[in-house]
Design a protein around this motif. Structure first.
Motif, PDB file in Angstrom:
ATOM      1  N   VAL A 132      42.041  39.124  33.777  1.00  0.00           N
ATOM      2  CA  VAL A 132      42.561  40.164  34.668  1.00  0.00           C
ATOM      3  C   VAL A 132      41.680  41.400  34.610  1.00  0.00           C
ATOM      4  N   GLU A 133      41.255  41.774  33.420  1.00  0.00           N
ATOM      5  CA  GLU A 133      40.389  42.943  33.268  1.00  0.00           C
ATOM      6  C   GLU A 133      39.050  42.730  33.959  1.00  0.00           C
ATOM      7  N   ARG A 134      38.487  41.533  33.819  1.00  0.00           N
ATOM      8  CA  ARG A 134      37.202  41.254  34.464  1.00  0.00           C
ATOM      9  C   ARG A 134      37.340  41.261  35.978  1.00  0.00           C
ATOM     10  N   ARG A 135      38.438  40.699  36.479  1.00  0.00           N
ATOM     11  CA  ARG A 135      38.659  40.686  37.930  1.00  0.00           C
ATOM     12  C   ARG A 135      38.834  42.110  38.458  1.00  0.00           C
ATOM     13  N   SER A 136      39.487  42.957  37.700  1.00  0.00           N
ATOM     14  CA  SER A 136      39.658  44.349  38.113  1.00  0.00           C
ATOM     15  C   SER A 136      38.319  45.078  38.146  1.00  0.00           C
TER      16      SER A 136
END
Length: 555
Positions: free
Chosen positions: A371-375
């Protein structure tokens, strides 16, 4: 309609076209179905992506077409940017439509070379739209070229996020249908609005106020998209809420029409505040130093042509500057300024693209969640926009109020870019959040500073041709830094570190990523020093007028 309010409607039409024609930024949506339907491996898909980058940056043909169309020698009925828009629309449709029929199996699976051609056509169309919109806007607002270029480039940077919202709302789970939409909807918008994009120079007393209205609208759209991206990456939004949020986005995108209507009505109601010559009326609060800027650009070109061509070109250079004739592509390429901008584009934009292309992998090696990488990837378009818009707006403020030249601001952004790369290389907790913001803003700033500086040094007439020739350096830099530098360093260190068993994978990844980004940061620091030296030389020529006449003889 010259000198009335037509340029405000032209600006609104250009903004809307920019919002929906940056489809190259949405490649990630359909890349997976392109890979699976055509049986590509990762190397082949990366090759198709390279042709996308080449097409989106190699806009020399678009610039030449624009220069030919708007020249005085062309027929009056075609002496407007709609011809360039139409050529872009044809390429845009052919590229995405042929990719759609290939993916859906309507035609036999084409050779990978043909798919690269389709991708090139689709991305290359973007240069035609961009050239027509940006250069026309500079013609219409010559005194605030930085601000208007920042607005145009900013909305183009947001177009990727806007198209992603359109996909998430109407086409989620159907990337092939999204490709068909790309072939139709942006073209429809462009063809309907291209007749409104016209060269219509003039000046009204509160011109900057209305341009600030466009700027505020752009910032509101950017903030709204940032909030949506964060919410979508954190929660699963129901369909009705997606529809509602997209409708709100469309309402926000309509705000430029209100600004244009107000500006045009004021132009018609108060004709005494308007000049059709393109020069401002008396404005004591914010003087425009146009003669000074022209003199600085002339001295700069004179000085650098002396270094690049030798003393034998002194007479030709002085005749060119005295006559006020603008530089064409060949004349520009004979100057040091051109090649300095080319090197800056190669290293700075190359390092920026290399960062975004590898940020997910770097995040994974540092232990960031999915999720952090996608953000991080999703929010890149917002930081990119802030750089594009902010650099143009801020550079105009410093130029008009303090006389600070734009190359100095470019040097500042290069220094900040170095800091961003060092932060990414450090590996401390949360470093990618801070580093990606800095790198994204500095990367985006070059897309508004570079064309504005190009127009101030070489003139507006051939601005599109010269800028997009310089822009060829961007995909070259991306290839060199991504494939030949970052990938090489990463693979080399990964092989060496894998034998060091006491370290954890996260520690190994942090060390590899750190070494890689430190190498990239060195390039930015070298370029910053080169620009500072360049700025000092130009300032010497500008401050000491006699030097500009002596230097060519000494060369």
């Amino acid at each position: 309609m010259t000198g009335t309010g037509g340029r405000w409607i032209a600006t609104t039409a250009s903004i809307w076209i920019q919002c929906f024609t940056g489809a190259s930024y949405a490649f990630g949506i359909y890349s997976s179905v392109l890979k699976s339907s055509q049986g590509y491996n990762q190397a082949t898909l990366d090759t198709v992506s390279v042709f996308k980058d080449i097409g989106a940056n190699a806009g020399t043909i678009a610039g030449l077409t624009y220069s030919a169309v708007v020249s005085k020698g062309s027929q009056r009925w075609i002496r407007q940017p709609w011809v360039v828009h139409l050529m872009g629309a044809i390429q845009f449709f052919l590229g995405y439509f042929l990719m759609w029929v290939s993916i859906t199996g309507i035609i036999d699976r084409p050779h990978a070379g043909f798919m690269c051609l389709f991708m090139f056509l689709a991305a290359h169309a973007q240069t035609f739209f961009n050239t027509a919109n940006v250069v026309t806007s500079v013609h219409n607002f010559p005194d605030y070229s930085g601000t208007i270029v920042g607005i145009m480039k900013g909305f183009l940077g947001l177009s990727g996020a806007i198209l992603v919202q359109l996909y998430d709302t109407l086409f989620e789970g159907s990337p092939a249908t999204f490709l068909l939409m790309l072939a139709v909807l942006p073209n429809l918008i462009s063809i309907l609005l291209m007749w409104l994009v016209r060269i219509d120079p003039g000046y009204i007393k509160d011109e900057k106020t209305y341009l600030n209205g466009f700027s505020i609208g752009a910032l509101i759209v950017a903030v709204y998209l940032m909030i949506l991206i964060i919410l979508e990456n954190s929660f699963a939004l129901p369909f009705w809420l997606r529809i509602l949020t997209f409708v709100i986005l469309l309402v926000l995108l309509s705000s430029p029409l209100g600004v244009a209507s107000k500006a045009q009505s004021d132009s018609l109601l108060n004709p005494e505040n308007m000049s059709s010559t393109g020069m401002p009326l008396i404005d004591e609060s914010e003087p425009i130093m146009q003669e000074t800027l022209s003199s600085e650009a002339a001295n700069s070109v004179n000085f650098h042509q002396c270094w690049s061509n030798g003393a034998e070109n002194k007479d030709n250079t002085e005749d060119l500057l005295k006559s006020g004739e603008e530089s064409d592509l060949f004349q520009a390429m004979c100057t040091v300024n051109f090649w300095l901008l080319f090197v800056v584009m190669l290293c700075v934009l190359g390092s920026g693209m290399a960062t975004i292309n590898n940020i997910s992998q770097i995040g994974q090696s540092l232990g960031y969640t999915a999720v952090e990488r996608r953000s991080l990837v999703s929010l890149w378009s917002i930081w990119n926009f802030l750089g594009r818009f902010g650099a143009g707006y801020v550079s105009d403020i410093f130029l008009h109020r303090r006389g600070v030249p734009r190359p100095l601001l470019m040097a500042v952004t290069l220094a900040a870019l170095t800091v961003g790369h060092v932060i990414i290389a450090s590996g401390f907790p949360g470093n990618l959040y801070i580093g990606s913001v800095i790198v994204g803003v500095c990367y985006g700033s070059q897309w508004s500073l570079m064309p504005t500086i190009t127009s101030e040094i070489f003139g507006v007439r051939h601005m599109g041709t010269i800028f997009y020739t310089i822009g060829v350096a961007s995909p070259i830099g991306s290839y060199i830094l991504s494939v030949r530098v970052i990938a090489y360093i990463y693979d080399k260190n990964a092989t060496a570190q894998q034998s060091n068993l006491p370290e954890t994978p996260k520690e190994i990844g942090a060390e590899i990523s750190g070494r890689t980004m430190l190498e990239v940061s060195k390039l930015s620091e070298v370029l910053r020093k080169e620009l500072e030296i360049e700025q000092m030389l130009v300032m010497v020529v500008n401050v000491m007028p006699g030097v500009g006449l002596v230097l060519p003889e000494e060369c």
